[in-house]
Design a protein around this motif. Structure first.
Motif, PDB file in Angstrom:
ATOM      1  N   GLU A  75       9.872  41.888 -72.345  1.00 17.01           N
ATOM      2  CA  GLU A  75       9.549  41.994 -70.924  1.00 17.01           C
ATOM      3  C   GLU A  75       8.081  42.337 -70.690  1.00 17.01           C
ATOM      4  OE1 GLU A  75      12.182  44.780 -69.163  1.00 17.01           O
ATOM      5  OE2 GLU A  75      13.994  43.545 -69.469  1.00 17.01           O
ATOM      6  N   SER A  76       7.365  42.718 -71.745  1.00 10.96           N
ATOM      7  CA  SER A  76       5.963  43.113 -71.587  1.00 10.96           C
ATOM      8  C   SER A  76       5.008  41.922 -71.610  1.00 10.96           C
ATOM      9  CB  SER A  76       5.563  44.109 -72.688  1.00 10.96           C
ATOM     10  OG  SER A  76       5.669  43.517 -73.975  1.00 10.96           O
ATOM     11  N   ILE A  77       5.539  40.703 -71.808  1.00 12.31           N
ATOM     12  CA  ILE A  77       4.708  39.498 -71.810  1.00 12.31           C
ATOM     13  C   ILE A  77       4.955  38.735 -70.514  1.00 12.31           C
ATOM     14  CG2 ILE A  77       4.279  37.281 -72.920  1.00 12.31           C
ATOM     15  CD1 ILE A  77       4.856  38.445 -75.558  1.00 12.31           C
ATOM     16  N   THR A  78       3.883  38.282 -69.900  1.00  8.39           N
ATOM     17  CA  THR A  78       4.009  37.523 -68.663  1.00  8.39           C
ATOM     18  C   THR A  78       4.510  36.121 -68.924  1.00  8.39           C
ATOM     19  OG1 THR A  78       2.829  36.674 -66.734  1.00  8.39           O
ATOM     20  CG2 THR A  78       1.584  36.817 -68.780  1.00  8.39           C
ATOM     21  N   ASN A  79       5.270  35.572 -67.970  1.00  6.68           N
ATOM     22  CA  ASN A  79       5.769  34.200 -68.094  1.00  6.68           C
ATOM     23  C   ASN A  79       4.917  33.220 -67.303  1.00  6.68           C
ATOM     24  OD1 ASN A  79       7.980  34.161 -69.873  1.00  6.68           O
ATOM     25  ND2 ASN A  79       9.268  35.163 -68.370  1.00  6.68           N
ATOM     26  N   SER A  80       3.681  33.589 -67.046  1.00  6.40           N
ATOM     27  CA  SER A  80       2.797  32.736 -66.260  1.00  6.40           C
ATOM     28  C   SER A  80       1.702  32.140 -67.134  1.00  6.40           C
ATOM     29  CB  SER A  80       2.160  33.550 -65.127  1.00  6.40           C
ATOM     30  OG  SER A  80       1.184  32.781 -64.451  1.00  6.40           O
ATOM     31  N   LEU A  81       1.411  30.851 -66.907  1.00 11.44           N
ATOM     32  CA  LEU A  81       0.321  30.184 -67.617  1.00 11.44           C
ATOM     33  C   LEU A  81      -0.874  29.902 -66.715  1.00 11.44           C
ATOM     34  CD1 LEU A  81       2.196  27.528 -69.806  1.00 11.44           C
ATOM     35  CD2 LEU A  81       1.330  29.765 -70.510  1.00 11.44           C
ATOM     36  N   GLU A  82      -0.730  30.151 -65.429  1.00 16.16           N
ATOM     37  CA  GLU A  82      -1.757  29.742 -64.469  1.00 16.16           C
ATOM     38  C   GLU A  82      -3.127  30.327 -64.775  1.00 16.16           C
ATOM     39  OE1 GLU A  82       1.311  30.174 -63.773  1.00 16.16           O
ATOM     40  OE2 GLU A  82       1.862  28.343 -62.694  1.00 16.16           O
ATOM     41  N   ASN A  83      -3.179  31.571 -65.237  1.00 13.18           N
ATOM     42  CA  ASN A  83      -4.463  32.225 -65.500  1.00 13.18           C
ATOM     43  C   ASN A  83      -4.806  32.289 -66.986  1.00 13.18           C
ATOM     44  OD1 ASN A  83      -4.900  32.829 -62.716  1.00 13.18           O
ATOM     45  ND2 ASN A  83      -3.482  34.555 -62.899  1.00 13.18           N
ATOM     46  N   ASP A  84      -4.004  31.625 -67.802  1.00 12.98           N
ATOM     47  CA  ASP A  84      -4.227  31.694 -69.247  1.00 12.98           C
ATOM     48  C   ASP A  84      -5.505  30.941 -69.623  1.00 12.98           C
ATOM     49  OD1 ASP A  84      -2.589  32.224 -71.993  1.00 12.98           O
ATOM     50  OD2 ASP A  84      -3.815  30.421 -72.131  1.00 12.98           O
ATOM     51  N   PRO A  85      -6.389  31.568 -70.403  1.00  9.72           N
ATOM     52  CA  PRO A  85      -7.672  30.931 -70.753  1.00  9.72           C
ATOM     53  C   PRO A  85      -7.519  29.615 -71.503  1.00  9.72           C
ATOM     54  CG  PRO A  85      -7.727  33.281 -71.254  1.00  9.72           C
ATOM     55  CD  PRO A  85      -6.312  32.953 -70.899  1.00  9.72           C
ATOM     56  N   LEU A  86      -6.567  29.517 -72.435  1.00 16.04           N
ATOM     57  CA  LEU A  86      -6.388  28.268 -73.179  1.00 16.04           C
ATOM     58  C   LEU A  86      -5.945  27.136 -72.257  1.00 16.04           C
ATOM     59  CD1 LEU A  86      -4.624  29.299 -76.522  1.00 16.04           C
ATOM     60  CD2 LEU A  86      -7.051  29.022 -76.067  1.00 16.04           C
ATOM     61  N   VAL A  87      -5.042  27.454 -71.342  1.00 17.15           N
ATOM     62  CA  VAL A  87      -4.564  26.443 -70.404  1.00 17.15           C
ATOM     63  C   VAL A  87      -5.681  26.019 -69.460  1.00 17.15           C
ATOM     64  CG1 VAL A  87      -2.932  25.965 -68.531  1.00 17.15           C
ATOM     65  CG2 VAL A  87      -2.185  27.233 -70.552  1.00 17.15           C
ATOM     66  N   GLN A  88      -6.446  26.991 -68.986  1.00 19.54           N
ATOM     67  CA  GLN A  88      -7.567  26.669 -68.087  1.00 19.54           C
ATOM     68  C   GLN A  88      -8.564  25.748 -68.777  1.00 19.54           C
ATOM     69  OE1 GLN A  88      -9.021  30.549 -66.884  1.00 19.54           O
ATOM     70  NE2 GLN A  88      -7.752  30.540 -65.037  1.00 19.54           N
ATOM     71  N   ASP A  89      -8.859  26.008 -70.047  1.00 20.59           N
ATOM     72  CA  ASP A  89      -9.775  25.138 -70.799  1.00 20.59           C
ATOM     73  C   ASP A  89      -9.207  23.728 -70.936  1.00 20.59           C
ATOM     74  OD1 ASP A  89     -11.566  27.181 -71.084  1.00 20.59           O
ATOM     75  OD2 ASP A  89     -11.033  27.654 -73.167  1.00 20.59           O
ATOM     76  N   ALA A  90      -7.894  23.651 -71.218  1.00 17.70           N
ATOM     77  CA  ALA A  90      -7.268  22.337 -71.382  1.00 17.70           C
ATOM     78  C   ALA A  90      -7.290  21.555 -70.078  1.00 17.70           C
ATOM     79  CB  ALA A  90      -5.832  22.512 -71.875  1.00 17.70           C
ATOM     80  N   ILE A  91      -7.033  22.233 -68.966  1.00 17.72           N
ATOM     81  CA  ILE A  91      -7.027  21.556 -67.669  1.00 17.72           C
ATOM     82  C   ILE A  91      -8.447  21.150 -67.284  1.00 17.72           C
ATOM     83  CG2 ILE A  91      -6.631  21.957 -65.207  1.00 17.72           C
ATOM     84  CD1 ILE A  91      -3.969  22.907 -65.862  1.00 17.72           C
ATOM     85  N   ALA A  92      -9.411  21.993 -67.604  1.00 26.05           N
ATOM     86  CA  ALA A  92     -10.808  21.636 -67.326  1.00 26.05           C
ATOM     87  C   ALA A  92     -11.208  20.394 -68.119  1.00 26.05           C
ATOM     88  CB  ALA A  92     -11.719  22.809 -67.670  1.00 26.05           C
ATOM     89  N   SER A  93     -10.726  20.287 -69.345  1.00 25.27           N
ATOM     90  CA  SER A  93     -11.012  19.104 -70.158  1.00 25.27           C
ATOM     91  C   SER A  93     -10.387  17.864 -69.541  1.00 25.27           C
ATOM     92  CB  SER A  93     -10.480  19.306 -71.579  1.00 25.27           C
ATOM     93  OG  SER A  93     -11.142  20.380 -72.218  1.00 25.27           O
ATOM     94  N   LEU A  94      -9.165  18.013 -69.029  1.00 24.56           N
ATOM     95  CA  LEU A  94      -8.513  16.885 -68.364  1.00 24.56           C
ATOM     96  C   LEU A  94      -9.310  16.427 -67.147  1.00 24.56           C
ATOM     97  CD1 LEU A  94      -4.732  17.877 -68.392  1.00 24.56           C
ATOM     98  CD2 LEU A  94      -5.762  15.923 -69.535  1.00 24.56           C
ATOM     99  N   ALA A  95      -9.756  17.397 -66.350  1.00 26.23           N
ATOM    100  CA  ALA A  95     -10.524  17.073 -65.140  1.00 26.23           C
ATOM    101  C   ALA A  95     -11.825  16.361 -65.492  1.00 26.23           C
ATOM    102  CB  ALA A  95     -10.807  18.338 -64.347  1.00 26.23           C
ATOM    103  N   ALA A  96     -12.369  16.675 -66.678  1.00 26.75           N
ATOM    104  CA  ALA A  96     -13.620  16.053 -67.112  1.00 26.75           C
ATOM    105  C   ALA A  96     -13.389  14.728 -67.831  1.00 26.75           C
ATOM    106  CB  ALA A  96     -14.378  17.015 -68.029  1.00 26.75           C
ATOM    107  N   GLY A  97     -12.112  14.328 -67.911  1.00 31.55           N
ATOM    108  CA  GLY A  97     -11.801  13.061 -68.556  1.00 31.55           C
ATOM    109  C   GLY A  97     -11.756  13.125 -70.063  1.00 31.55           C
ATOM    110  N   ILE A  98     -11.641  14.325 -70.607  1.00 31.10           N
ATOM    111  CA  ILE A  98     -11.578  14.504 -72.056  1.00 31.10           C
ATOM    112  C   ILE A  98     -10.118  14.606 -72.471  1.00 31.10           C
ATOM    113  CG2 ILE A  98     -12.254  15.973 -73.995  1.00 31.10           C
ATOM    114  CD1 ILE A  98     -14.562  16.980 -72.253  1.00 31.10           C
TER     115      ILE A  98
END
Length: 307
Positions: free
Chosen positions: A202-225
């Motif tokens: 229960e001490s781990i969040t179930n959210s990925l929205e603010n996760d740094p790895l996910v943010q990097d991956a989505i930024a790469s997608l937005a940049a066409g990578i």
């Protein structure tokens, strides 16, 4: 190569005489991470927090709990650990019983010869590595079976996407002993709310929205990578970006994998596997199985979404 850097194997030495503990520590500290305890009860408590060790060296004659009794208590939780007894007297019955039952690898008489003890410990460490390799191969085969069953269940039984994602999250979480697993859908290069989760903590969040790895991956997608590679974060002091380290420390995550789930060259979802164990090791073979299974899951998700 494993996800985390190789570390010295752990060794536990147990003796009620501090001088013996110091001597054993000095003998093996260069090759092992040496843990010390002055009694069997204290050693059991230490193991409950430190986890599995490669080798245990225990004195036989100790107050309250003999070495053979202590070692027998470590077998259920740590079957692969190699156990060595130090004995300064003849206690044939206990030693023979312990050796025959597989609870003790070898015994060394006191005062011991340092070179002999080093040789025995080296052999013990090699035996431990072989046992761990076999255990990991068995677990990997079981994981592959669990994941294949999940794929079949998703394609043939599950009647909606969210149920499918829950089945997938549980299968990956169980297969790789993760503390948390999330499978979350991506549409138009962004996460949407549709997801499946599996958690043991229960001490781990179930959210990925603010996760740094996910943010990097989505930024790469937005940049066409293209984002087809597994991304990882491991809590190694001094080797991480401070802001990223702070995020994971606040979420109690020590090791994190983000796996893109791809079908027909399109990113469908992110698979997140999270562990709280700072010593968690992920072998190259496990990474290959995770990546391959994620792509098979992509086909199953596509089938469910069409259904």
């Amino acid at each position: 190569m494993s996800l985390t850097k190789p570390k010295k194997p752990k060794m536990l030495v147990v003796d009620d005489e501090p001088d013996n503990l110091d001597l054993l520590y000095r003998t093996f500290r260069r090759d092992f991470q040496v843990l010390r305890s002055e009694s069997g009860a204290e050693a059991l408590t230490l193991l409950s927090t430190e986890g599995e060790v490669a080798v245990i060296i225990s004195d036989q004659r100790m107050p309250e709990m003999k070495g053979t009794e202590f070692l027998s208590k470590t077998v259920p939780n740590f079957p692969d650990t190699i156990r060595i007894i130090l004995t300064g007297f003849t206690d044939v019955e206990d030693l023979v019983e312990a050796i025959n039952s597989g609870q003790v690898y070898k015994y060394i008489t006191k005062p011991w010869d340092p070179n002999e003890l080093k040789t025995v410990v080296q052999q013990a460490a090699e035996t431990y590595n072989i046992l761990k390799q076999r255990t990991e191969e068995l677990h990997r085969a079981q994981a592959q079976m669990i994941l294949m069953q999940a794929i079949v269940q998703v394609t043939q039984v599950s009647d909606n996407l969210e149920n499918s994602l829950k089945i997938i999250a549980q299968a990956f979480g169980d297969s790789f002993c993760a503390d948390n697993c999330i499978v979350q859908i991506v549409e138009d290069d962004r996460l949407i709310e549709t997801k499946g989760t599996y958690t043991k903590s229960e001490s781990i969040t179930n959210s990925l929205e603010n996760d740094p790895l996910v943010q990097d991956a989505i930024a790469s997608l937005a940049a066409g990578i293209a984002t087809h590679q597994i991304q990882s974060w491991v809590n190694i002091p001094g080797e991480t970006v401070p802001a990223v380290a702070e995020y994971y420390q606040n979420t109690n995550i020590q090791v994190h994998l983000i796996v893109p789930i791809i079908s027909h060259s399109k990113l469908l979802a992110f698979l997140s596997l999270q562990w709280q164990d700072k010593d968690r090791q992920i072998a190259e073979e496990d990474l290959k199985l995770i990546h391959l299974s994620a792509q098979q899951i992509g086909l199953a998700i596509t089938s469910t979404k069409k259904g």
